[in-house]
Motif scaffolding. Structure first.
Motif, short mmCIF file in Angstrom:
data_model
loop_
_atom_site.label_atom_id
_atom_site.label_comp_id
_atom_site.label_asym_id
_atom_site.label_seq_id
_atom_site.Cartn_x
_atom_site.Cartn_y
_atom_site.Cartn_z
N VAL A 364 28.49 -89.62 20.91
CA VAL A 364 27.66 -90.60 22.06
C VAL A 364 26.36 -90.95 21.52
N VAL A 365 25.97 -91.98 22.04
CA VAL A 365 24.46 -92.72 21.77
C VAL A 365 23.46 -91.73 22.21
N ARG A 366 22.60 -91.33 21.27
CA ARG A 366 21.32 -90.62 21.95
C ARG A 366 20.27 -91.07 21.45
N PHE A 367 19.38 -91.73 22.43
CA PHE A 367 18.22 -92.57 21.84
C PHE A 367 16.93 -91.92 22.06
N ASN A 368 16.11 -91.63 21.13
CA ASN A 368 14.86 -91.22 21.39
C ASN A 368 13.74 -92.39 21.05
N PRO A 369 13.29 -92.89 22.25
CA PRO A 369 12.40 -94.10 21.99
C PRO A 369 11.10 -93.67 21.36
N TYR A 370 10.52 -94.87 20.76
CA TYR A 370 9.11 -94.54 19.93
C TYR A 370 8.08 -94.62 21.31
N THR A 371 7.23 -93.71 21.17
CA THR A 371 6.33 -93.31 22.50
C THR A 371 4.88 -93.64 22.12
N ALA A 435 21.93 -88.81 16.22
CA ALA A 435 20.92 -89.28 17.21
C ALA A 435 20.33 -90.54 16.65
N ILE A 436 19.57 -91.42 17.35
CA ILE A 436 18.94 -92.45 17.02
C ILE A 436 17.52 -92.26 17.32
N ASN A 437 16.56 -92.38 16.65
CA ASN A 437 15.02 -92.20 16.67
C ASN A 437 14.39 -93.53 16.56
N GLY A 438 13.44 -93.99 17.57
CA GLY A 438 12.96 -95.07 17.49
C GLY A 438 11.57 -94.82 16.75
N LYS A 439 11.39 -95.82 15.91
CA LYS A 439 10.31 -95.98 15.05
C LYS A 439 9.13 -97.08 15.48
N THR A 440 9.52 -98.09 16.24
CA THR A 440 8.63 -98.88 16.62
C THR A 440 9.43 -99.34 17.90
N ASP A 441 8.86 -100.45 18.68
CA ASP A 441 9.39 -100.77 19.90
C ASP A 441 10.66 -101.55 19.66
#
Length: 825
Positions: A364-371, A435-441
């Motif tokens: 499933v989609v697991r999103f870790n946003p850029y903070t 998992a999908i890890n955010g790099k920018t907005d």
């Protein structure tokens, strides 16, 4: 003409008719054939005559065993002394012995936690003697899975032998627990644990892990459904509910009886109670179909396997195939769950219960946003696509789970019962997890774990359960020994793909298997084994000061031995990775876990006030910057409340206030980020309310409310005073209301509706960066028609098409339709 003469006359007529038929079919008979037929007729006459005579002098005994309140008592051993006959009562409490010679007999009822009962019975020729028995002792040992409240509040079955491991009614237990019955989730067409948990106050939106594992919130802490029939039954994979009798959500730190294993968290325990065999032939087959090519076939077959019905077998199985509501993604699973019980003697019984499950699916989609950038943002405003999965269907994982549960009960005496339990759980995960890890907005990179992971856990428990008096004071006591072994194996790579734009993705962008396999060739493999052993002893006693006032005192001592991490590549034991990031070798920790409780029944069997102090702990590896070994984390809870069971079980509810303090929480050392210090504290306080009502026949109401106020104290300034991320919403509501017609031509036709609501929560929550999960309101509607031979249902989930996310920012399914049909036999 006497009865015997009448029978002889009938037999001669039957034999004569047979002979006449033979003559007519054969024509003239020679003398030899005639003699043979005469001889055959004499033998046939003698055989039938003896059978009829045997039936004339035989009779039977039948009866019903009930509890003190008139409810049936199932699976009770009933023996016929002198005839070497034994059987079990069925779901209605009935038993029977057939083909008995006329005479006097003694019927023995052997009930765990109750005095042995012997009653005389006389069998007369050609008659069946009725011998019923109703308990005069109010409490019996609940591990016999007593069937109660059958004809009143069908969604409230509170009595359990697992919560306290004692013959305690809900009103006598100072601990709060919620139950979700099979009848409720069948009516709701709830086909997975996430859907079932919506009926638990404070569970929140279920979090689905990448290998299909599901976790819930409980009092601000993550809790997994890893207890099964009261002991550890971990499953790092999909858990199919096809063999579930009910879910028990046991609230608060529960280490005293459940220990520090995967089964227990600071928020509580989710215990999966499985279906048991029963003394009859029956079952059902069912099919559920719905949105996104959802297809599910289930089978439930039960049968006695010996003449006396003391050996029983039940098989539950399910096959499920479904597509994701997103543009890609799927899950296929197969579950097989056989169960066998055997009443070996009237004192000794065996239960063997197995779960096997294998599944193949995509993460499933697991999103870790850029903070970065010190901002406050909501997942709803990030423009991360709700209906898009950036990975391909060929990046699938495969899981396999095998859980074996064996329990042997032996009635030592009228007051003491021995309970021996063996639980063995094995889970393997092979393939691709992401998992999908955010790099920018607006950009991100996919992290994909490739390889094999396996988990093996063994739990052996020995309990001695007593119900006895010291003077005039009643005691209910459990004394137990507990051994838990955990062994893990890791053989996997971690890879990271190139950065992509998730707001405006290119038309051809998709992470596929070829891409990941090429990256794996240059990655570092984690190839290691680790494990630990836990040895524990515990005692718990409920002491009746009066018939309405009782106190509970419990204590557990727990010795944890970590074996270290064995690096397969180097052949070295290099220690475990501590919370500080440093390596630590094998180590041991000892923890004590007390539990105290008091209950006062204001109205006996109707209304009680309770209070408890409960403890939980977590073993922690590593040392601080000065070389001091970390201590276990400790959680201490104070709770007060009231429980009610009114109007002949038509109104059952609980209201409580709790305060949990977790000490010795690790936090990063502000002077050296390579180490941790152990001075953090987490507070979790709140109110929980649960109501199950049956105001009048046909109308059923289930409702719950949970308020949780959690925050860090004495922690790093970046989080001090803030609500911990991943703790879920502060306010949550759940309800389900249904009505079914109880008589007339449309009897069994019903409609139900419900909903789940939660306030906003956090995926990240620091002084400088916050990722907000919006509040949600999700409503369901169902229509059903339940008949003795079949059941039909239609279910509409999330009828308002609400967008919601779990704590891992996994999008939840939009409006969904399900249709079900079951045939019963």
């Amino acid at each position: 003409m006497t009865e015997c003469t009448k029978n002889d006359f009938l037999i001669r007529q039957v034999v004569g008719s047979c002979l006449m038929g033979i003559r007519q079919a054969s024509g003239p008979l020679n003398i030899k054939i005639t003699h043979k037929i005469k001889l055959l007729s004499l033998l046939l006459f003698s055989l039938i005559s003896s059978l009829v005579s045997a039936q004339e002098i035989q009779g039977g005994i039948t009866g019903k065993v009930n509890m003190i309140d008139g409810q049936p008592l199932r699976a009770i051993s009933v023996s016929l002394l002198g005839a070497d006959r034994q059987t079990l009562t069925d779901d209605e409490g009935n038993y029977k012995f057939e083909h008995l010679n006329a005479g006097n007999y003694t019927v023995k009822f052997q009930i765990l936690g109750s005095k042995e009962i012997r009653l005389p019975a006389e069998v007369k020729t050609g008659e069946t003697t009725t011998l019923d028995y109703q308990l005069t002792k109010e409490n019996i040992l609940a591990i016999q899975e007593v069937v109660i409240m059958k004809n009143t509040n069908r969604f409230s079955k509170k009595e359990s032998g697992y919560v306290a491991r004692l013959p305690l009614k809900n009103l006598e237990n100072p601990q709060v627990y919620n139950t979700v019955t099979k009848e409720l989730f069948q009516e709701q067409v709830a086909v997975d644990l996430g859907s079932i948990s919506k009926n638990v106050p404070g569970a929140g939106v279920p979090m689905i892990a990448n290998q299909g594992r599901v976790t819930f919130r409980s009092r601000g802490f993550e809790t997994e459904p890893n207890a099964r029939n009261g002991v550890a039954g971990a499953a790092f994979s999909v858990i199919d509910p096809v063999n579930l009798e009910r879910i028990e959500a046991i609230k608060g730190p529960s280490a005293t009886l459940f220990g520090k294993s995967v089964a227990s968290s600071y928020g509580g325990v989710y215990n999966r109670v499985t279906k048991k065999p029963y003394n009859d032939f029956g079952g059902e087959v069912g099919y559920v179909g719905g949105s996104w090519n959802y297809n599910r076939l289930t089978v439930d077959v039960n049968t006695p396997i010996n003449k006396d019905r003391t050996a029983l077998f039940r098989l539950n199985a399910a096959g499920t195939f479904e597509k994701s509501f997103q543009d890609l993604g799927f899950t296929n699973s197969l579950a097989i769950a056989p169960s066998f019980s055997y009443q070996i003697t009237d004192r000794l019984s065996l239960l063997l219960d197995v779960e096997f499950n294998q599944a193949k699916g995509t993460s499933v989609v697991r999103f870790n946003p850029y903070t970065g950038g010190n901002k406050i943002q909501s997942i709803a405003d990030m423009k991360f696509p709700y209906y898009k999965n950036f990975l391909s269907d060929d990046l699938a994982y495969e899981t396999q789970m095998m859980n074996i549960f064996a329990q042997m009960n032996y009635k030592i005496s009228e007051n003491w019962t021995s309970q021996t339990i063996l639980s063995r759980a094995r889970s393997t995960i092979n393939g691709y997890i992401s998992a999908i890890n955010g790099k920018t907005d607006s950009t991100a990179s996919a992290q994909v774990m490739v390889g094999t992971t396996s988990f093996i856990a063994t739990n052996i428990q020995q309990n001695f359960i007593g119900d006895f008096k010291i003077g005039r004071f009643r005691n209910r006591m459990v004394v137990g020994l507990d051994y838990y072994n955990n062994s893990n194996h890791f053989d996997r790579y971690h890879t990271n793909t190139k950065v992509f734009n998730f707001v405006h993705p290119s038309a051809d962008f998709r992470v596929n298997r070829n891409t990941i396999d090429a990256l794996t060739a240059t990655s570092v493999m984690r190839k290691e084994n680790n494990g630990d052993n836990t040895y524990a002893a515990y005692v718990s006693d409920v002491f009746n000061i009066t018939d309405q006032l009782m106190v509970m005192a419990s204590l557990r001592v727990d010795r944890f031995q970590f074996k270290g991490v064995y690096d397969i590549a180097t052949g070295e034991i290099k220690g475990g990775l501590s919370n500080s990031g440093t390596q630590t070798g094998p180590y041991g920790q000892t923890a004590f876990s007390p539990k105290l409780g008091v209950v006062y029944e204001i109205l006996k069997n109707k209304l009680s006030l309770f209070g408890n102090y409960m403890n939980g702990f977590n073993n922690v590896s590593g040392t601080d910057i000065n070389g001091n070994t970390f201590r276990p984390e400790y959680a201490n809870q104070l709770e007060f409340g009231a429980k009610a069971d009114l109007f002949n079980h038509r109104l059952v509810g609980t209201l409580s206030y709790y305060n949990i303090r977790v000490d010795n929480i690790l936090r990063t050392n502000p002077d050296d980020i390579n180490y941790s210090i152990q001075d953090g504290t987490q507070l979790s306080r709140g109110i929980e309310a649960e109501l199950t009502a049956n105001p009048f026949d046909g109308l059923n109401i289930v409702a719950g409310y949970a308020y949780n106020d959690s925050k860090y104290t004495n922690a790093n300034p970046s989080v001090n005073g803030l609500r911990p991320a991943l703790s879920g919403p502060a306010n949550m509501y759940n309800f389900w209301i249904s009505y079914r017609i109880t008589d007339g031509k449309l009897k069994g036709l019903g409609i139900g509706g419900g909903g789940n609501m939660g306030s906003s929560s956090y995926q990240t929550n620091t002084q400088t960066a916050k990722v907000i999960i919006p509040s949600y309101k999700m409503f369901d509607l169902g229509i059903f028609y339940d008949q003795p031979k079949y059941r039909v249902g239609l279910k509409f989930d999330n009828i308002t098409n609400e967008q919601a996310w779990s704590v891992r920012l996994t999008p939840q399914a939009p409006a969904r339709f399900l249709g079900s049909v079951s045939l019963k036999f």
